[in-house]
Design an enzyme around this catalytic site. Structure first.
Site, short mmCIF file in Angstrom:
data_model
loop_
_atom_site.label_atom_id
_atom_site.label_comp_id
_atom_site.label_asym_id
_atom_site.label_seq_id
_atom_site.Cartn_x
_atom_site.Cartn_y
_atom_site.Cartn_z
N GLY A 126 0.82 -1.20 0.00
CA GLY A 126 0.00 0.00 0.00
C GLY A 126 0.85 1.24 0.00
O GLY A 126 2.02 1.21 0.43
N GLN A 156 2.89 10.21 1.00
CA GLN A 156 4.21 9.57 1.00
C GLN A 156 5.05 9.97 -0.22
O GLN A 156 6.26 9.79 -0.23
CB GLN A 156 4.07 8.04 1.03
CG GLN A 156 3.54 7.53 2.36
CD GLN A 156 3.47 6.02 2.38
OE1 GLN A 156 2.50 5.43 1.91
NE2 GLN A 156 4.50 5.38 2.89
N CYS A 215 6.14 0.22 6.96
CA CYS A 215 5.71 1.32 6.10
C CYS A 215 6.86 1.68 5.18
O CYS A 215 8.01 1.70 5.62
CB CYS A 215 5.32 2.50 6.98
SG CYS A 215 4.80 3.97 6.06
N LEU A 216 6.56 1.98 3.93
CA LEU A 216 7.61 2.36 2.99
C LEU A 216 8.36 3.61 3.46
O LEU A 216 9.51 3.82 3.10
CB LEU A 216 7.02 2.62 1.59
CG LEU A 216 6.32 1.43 0.92
CD1 LEU A 216 5.81 1.83 -0.45
CD2 LEU A 216 7.23 0.23 0.83
N HIS A 257 -2.67 7.46 6.88
CA HIS A 257 -1.71 8.38 6.25
C HIS A 257 -2.41 9.66 5.78
O HIS A 257 -1.83 10.74 5.82
CB HIS A 257 -1.08 7.72 5.01
CG HIS A 257 0.17 6.94 5.29
ND1 HIS A 257 1.29 7.50 5.85
CD2 HIS A 257 0.49 5.64 5.03
CE1 HIS A 257 2.24 6.57 5.94
NE2 HIS A 257 1.79 5.43 5.46
N HIS A 270 -4.17 1.41 7.51
CA HIS A 270 -2.84 2.04 7.51
C HIS A 270 -2.79 3.19 6.49
O HIS A 270 -2.32 4.29 6.80
CB HIS A 270 -1.80 0.97 7.18
CG HIS A 270 -0.39 1.45 7.08
ND1 HIS A 270 0.59 1.09 7.97
CD2 HIS A 270 0.21 2.27 6.18
CE1 HIS A 270 1.73 1.68 7.63
NE2 HIS A 270 1.53 2.40 6.54
N GLU A 271 -3.31 2.94 5.28
CA GLU A 271 -3.24 3.97 4.23
C GLU A 271 -4.17 5.14 4.53
O GLU A 271 -3.82 6.29 4.29
CB GLU A 271 -3.55 3.36 2.86
CG GLU A 271 -2.61 2.26 2.40
CD GLU A 271 -1.15 2.56 2.59
OE1 GLU A 271 -0.73 3.74 2.49
OE2 GLU A 271 -0.38 1.62 2.88
NI NI Z 1 2.74 3.58 5.28
#
Ligand code: NI
Length: 181
Positions: free
Chosen positions: A46, A51, A95-96, A141, A137-138
């Site tokens: 995701g 981000q 998380c990225l 964000h 999670h997304e």
């Molecule tokens: Ni993330």
């Protein structure tokens, strides 16, 4: 399509409440295409617009709960909202934007999400297990909330090594695939 630079924790863009979309044109479509390419490149499940430095309510979630022989696919969510959340799951999440960091986060086991597609058409989608986790999670964000703020415990290097080394290579792959959001 082009890869976008993924911002990391110290970037203020990750901590802002994103604005909703009201226009569904080529700019948004380009962003979504780029986010998918960036997500594939990073091997995550995701990614959210902030981000990549865009403070708008758009994110991508990979649906990994597919029948055997079928490929996972990407769900594009514009202005998403969780309209139903049930059950509970506790598990490791990453998380990225926080490379190499994982924490235990409690999430609902099942969610229903209402959103718009890239052309502004409303739809509903549901997610179970990892997909429910990824939706939450997304969408967090988009409100400037990152998983480390919700983690009840951040994994130490030793715990991470233990988790990865537990079984065989399959477990290792699963961890990589399931935790990078
Ligand atoms: Ni993330």
């Amino acid at each position: 399509m082009a890869l976008r630079n993924v911002l990391t924790d110290e970037n203020p863009a990750l901590h802002k409440v994103c604005r909703p979309y009201t226009e569904f044109g080529p700019r948004l479509h380009q962003l979504l295409d780029d986010m998918i390419e960036t997500l594939i490149d990073a091997d995550g499940v995701g990614i959210a617009a902030p981000q990549v430095g865009i403070i708008r309510r758009a994110c991508i979630v990979m649906e990994t709960n597919v029948a055997e022989g079928e490929e996972p696919y990407f769900i594009e969510l514009i202005n998403p909202e969780i309209v139903l959340a049930e059950g509970e799951q506790e598990g490791a999440e990453g998380c990225l934007s926080f490379p190499g960091r994982f924490g235990i986060v409690c999430r609902p086991e099942h969610v229903v999400v209402k959103a718009l597609d890239r052309n502004g058409e409303p739809f509903e989608v549901e997610g179970h297990g990892l997909t429910a986790r990824a939706f939450c999670h997304e969408i967090d964000h988009l409100d400037g909330v990152v998983f480390v703020e919700k983690a009840t415990h951040m994994l130490t290097d030793e715990e991470l090594a233990q988790l990865r080394g537990d079984d065989d290579e399959d477990a290792d792959e699963e961890l990589d695939g399931e935790t990078a959001e």
